[in-house]
Design an enzyme around this catalytic site. Structure first.
Site, PDB file in Angstrom:
ATOM      1  N   GLN A   1       0.816  -1.210   0.000  1.00 44.71           N
ATOM      2  CA  GLN A   1       0.000   0.000   0.000  1.00 44.71           C
ATOM      3  C   GLN A   1       0.847   1.256   0.000  1.00 44.71           C
ATOM      4  O   GLN A   1       0.482   2.262  -0.598  1.00 44.71           O
ATOM      5  CB  GLN A   1      -0.943   0.001   1.201  1.00 44.71           C
ATOM      6  CG  GLN A   1      -2.020  -1.054   1.119  1.00 44.71           C
ATOM      7  CD  GLN A   1      -2.808  -0.972  -0.178  1.00 44.71           C
ATOM      8  OE1 GLN A   1      -3.553  -0.034  -0.418  1.00 44.71           O
ATOM      9  NE2 GLN A   1      -2.637  -1.963  -1.045  1.00 44.71           N
TER      10      GLN A   1
ATOM     11  N   HIS B   1     -52.223  19.983   4.920  1.00 39.21           N
ATOM     12  CA  HIS B   1     -52.001  18.533   4.920  1.00 39.21           C
ATOM     13  C   HIS B   1     -53.250  17.824   5.452  1.00 39.21           C
ATOM     14  O   HIS B   1     -53.732  16.841   4.875  1.00 39.21           O
ATOM     15  CB  HIS B   1     -50.797  18.160   5.805  1.00 39.21           C
ATOM     16  CG  HIS B   1     -49.460  18.388   5.179  1.00 39.21           C
ATOM     17  ND1 HIS B   1     -49.002  19.640   4.849  1.00 39.21           N
ATOM     18  CD2 HIS B   1     -48.468  17.514   4.834  1.00 39.21           C
ATOM     19  CE1 HIS B   1     -47.793  19.538   4.339  1.00 39.21           C
ATOM     20  NE2 HIS B   1     -47.445  18.252   4.303  1.00 39.21           N
TER      21      HIS B   1
ATOM     22  N   HIS C   1       1.689   2.821  -3.370  1.00 45.54           N
ATOM     23  CA  HIS C   1       0.654   3.491  -4.155  1.00 45.54           C
ATOM     24  C   HIS C   1       1.001   4.954  -4.390  1.00 45.54           C
ATOM     25  O   HIS C   1       0.831   5.482  -5.490  1.00 45.54           O
ATOM     26  CB  HIS C   1      -0.702   3.402  -3.457  1.00 45.54           C
ATOM     27  CG  HIS C   1      -1.549   2.268  -3.917  1.00 45.54           C
ATOM     28  ND1 HIS C   1      -1.959   2.130  -5.215  1.00 45.54           N
ATOM     29  CD2 HIS C   1      -2.080   1.216  -3.253  1.00 45.54           C
ATOM     30  CE1 HIS C   1      -2.697   1.038  -5.339  1.00 45.54           C
ATOM     31  NE2 HIS C   1      -2.789   0.465  -4.160  1.00 45.54           N
TER      32      HIS C   1
ATOM     33  N   ASP D   1      -7.381  -6.212  -4.072  1.00 45.96           N
ATOM     34  CA  ASP D   1      -7.101  -5.186  -5.077  1.00 45.96           C
ATOM     35  C   ASP D   1      -7.389  -5.683  -6.481  1.00 45.96           C
ATOM     36  O   ASP D   1      -7.741  -4.887  -7.355  1.00 45.96           O
ATOM     37  CB  ASP D   1      -5.627  -4.763  -5.001  1.00 45.96           C
ATOM     38  CG  ASP D   1      -5.415  -3.579  -4.074  1.00 45.96           C
ATOM     39  OD1 ASP D   1      -6.407  -3.003  -3.608  1.00 45.96           O
ATOM     40  OD2 ASP D   1      -4.252  -3.246  -3.816  1.00 45.96           O
TER      41      ASP D   1
ATOM     42  N   GLU E   1      -9.184   2.036   5.426  1.00 42.17           N
ATOM     43  CA  GLU E   1      -9.689   1.565   4.144  1.00 42.17           C
ATOM     44  C   GLU E   1      -9.536   0.045   4.055  1.00 42.17           C
ATOM     45  O   GLU E   1     -10.470  -0.670   3.685  1.00 42.17           O
ATOM     46  CB  GLU E   1      -8.909   2.238   3.020  1.00 42.17           C
ATOM     47  CG  GLU E   1      -9.300   1.767   1.622  1.00 42.17           C
ATOM     48  CD  GLU E   1      -8.354   2.282   0.559  1.00 42.17           C
ATOM     49  OE1 GLU E   1      -8.754   2.277  -0.625  1.00 42.17           O
ATOM     50  OE2 GLU E   1      -7.215   2.678   0.878  1.00 42.17           O
ATOM     51  N   HIS E   2      -8.351  -0.454   4.384  1.00 45.12           N
ATOM     52  CA  HIS E   2      -8.065  -1.896   4.387  1.00 45.12           C
ATOM     53  C   HIS E   2      -7.620  -2.303   5.783  1.00 45.12           C
ATOM     54  O   HIS E   2      -6.833  -1.585   6.413  1.00 45.12           O
ATOM     55  CB  HIS E   2      -6.937  -2.246   3.417  1.00 45.12           C
ATOM     56  CG  HIS E   2      -7.134  -1.745   2.019  1.00 45.12           C
ATOM     57  ND1 HIS E   2      -6.530  -0.600   1.548  1.00 45.12           N
ATOM     58  CD2 HIS E   2      -7.863  -2.238   0.997  1.00 45.12           C
ATOM     59  CE1 HIS E   2      -6.861  -0.401   0.286  1.00 45.12           C
ATOM     60  NE2 HIS E   2      -7.684  -1.375  -0.078  1.00 45.12           N
TER      61      HIS E   2
END
Length: 437
Positions: A264, A424, A267, A365, A331-332
């Site tokens: 990761q 109403h 990235h 992934d 995220e992970h």
């Protein structure tokens, strides 16, 4: 060096230092970033294609007369994709489709009272825009993760934006993946300018109803800004720079854990990885492995930058590690534990979870079948991973017969009077009178 040689003892940190230890890279929400993105969006709205051409030349180094990928470029791209990569994408696409086939919203009808039927009908989002990053590394896998759910939802109008290469072409693997998803419209546009073009439309790029896909901090910020503009577009979720947390016990394989962290970190410089363990020996072993593995990593320079804002944390008990994970909302989340499934009930905020030593995050992934478009920046506290349901709209429907309004009309009338909304109440009362007559 990895710059993660020393771990932090969570128990010894006071609350301010704990907050600092879990702080994401500061560039993700800087004032300068927000202002720059706002300027780009305003420029695209004001000058359309002219702004897009200038921004593409300045930011991507590509000179383009036509943003759209033509049939000839599609054909050339498919011919250039290696056979083994094409086979792998087809294999991955099959598993992604199998997993997502059950993730759509369900239509149903319920009779809530005699003569009153309430329904939920499901429709695909009409005009969809998919963003596929291709900055330092092209991501055909993201094309599959976005395109397959859109196809399963039967979205009628789908287009893709992906950054051009310096020669003005789109990445061949991304184009081949688009074709596998049945998508024919691809525009060579990247960054915040691509998001602005899809949100507001230009002469070349049709306006979209909803935008999907991950990206860097600029793309993430652009999605946020267009989503709060009344003239903009809805978005799937905050999905910015990648992040990973690993919770590991003393029995974890240090080389596996280090490899996961680096997977990761490579990235981008704004990615973040964290390791939390109750074993000081495991933390030391992973720190050593990071240095060893970095030496042979082609994207080592990028990974080292990401590691500068990453952390190794020691806790006294694994339950504390899960408290940290739920606070951070990664995220992970990899559970490198001896009994990972037994701990799954302790996970309350994470985009995607990977159980055990033999389940690297890289499987998710690419080809396990789950979606890798996931909430980042702590958004996993309220958002889940992308699925078919994100490409659908649920519409409620109700119908009442004369007997139905006679049965539940008095209820509506009473609540309307309590709220001081006489019109109403009258809309119901007139019908009740009609039924009585």
């Amino acid at each position: 060096m990895s710059r993660l040689a020393a771990w932090l003892d969570w128990n010894a940190l006071d609350e301010p230092r704990r907050t600092t230890a879990l702080q994401r890279p500061p560039t993700a929400a800087s004032c300068e970033l927000r202002e720059t993105v706002a300027t780009i969006i305003a420029d695209v709205r004001a000058r359309g294609d002219v702004a897009l051409r200038e921004l593409t030349q300045r930011l991507d180094g590509a000179v383009l007369d036509d943003f759209a990928v033509g049939e000839h470029e599609f054909a050339m791209a498919e011919a250039r994709v290696p056979a083994d990569l094409r086979a792998a994408m087809i294999e991955a696409a099959g598993r992604i489709e199998r997993f997502h086939a059950e993730s759509g919203q369900r239509a149903y009808a319920v009779e809530t009272a005699a003569g009153v039927v309430c329904e939920r009908i499901v429709r695909p989002v009409g005009r969809v825009g998919l963003y596929v990053p291709a900055g330092s590394a092209p991501l055909p896998s993201t094309m599959l993760m976005l395109g397959i759910p859109a196809r399963l939802a039967a979205c009628p109008d789908v287009l893709v934006c992906t950054p051009p290469r310096r020669d003005g072409s789109a990445d061949p693997a991304v184009l081949a993946a688009a074709r596998l998803c049945g998508i024919e419209r691809v525009f060579k546009l990247g960054g915040a300018q691509a998001i602005a073009a899809m949100a507001f439309g230009t002469a070349s790029v049709p306006r979209r109803d909803k935008l999907f896909g991950p990206g860097n901090a600029w793309v993430d910020e652009a999605k946020r800004q267009v989503s709060v503009d009344p003239a903009g577009a809805a978005i799937d979720m905050p999905a910015g720079p990648s992040e990973l947390m690993v919770i590991a016990d003393a029995g974890a394989d240090a080389s596996f854990v280090a490899a996961d962290l680096l997977s990761q970190a490579e990235h981008g410089a704004d990615s973040q990885v964290l390791l939390v363990s109750d074993s000081a020996a495991l933390l030391d072993a992973v720190a050593a492995e990071l240095d060893t593995q970095l030496a042979g990593l082609p994207r080592a320079a990028i990974a080292r930058e990401a590691l500068a804002s990453s952390r190794l944390l020691r806790v006294d008990a694994l339950q504390v590690a899960f408290d940290i994970a739920n606070r951070y909302a990664p995220e992970h989340l990899i559970l490198a534990l001896r009994e990972p499934r037994a701990w799954l009930a302790s996970v309350h905020a994470a985009g995607s979870v990977f159980l055990g030593d033999w389940t690297p995050e890289a499987l998710g992934d690419y080809c396990s079948g789950t979606n890798h478009v996931l909430p980042t920046g702590g958004a996993a506290r309220a958002y889940g991973g992308l699925g078919v349901s994100d490409f659908q709209v649920a519409i409620s429907v109700q119908s009442a017969t004369a007997d139905g309004i006679a049965a539940i009309g008095p209820c509506a009338r009473t609540i309307a009077h309590a709220e001081g909304l006489d019109a109403h109440a009258r809309a119901v009362t007139r019908r009740l009178a009609g039924v009585a007559a």
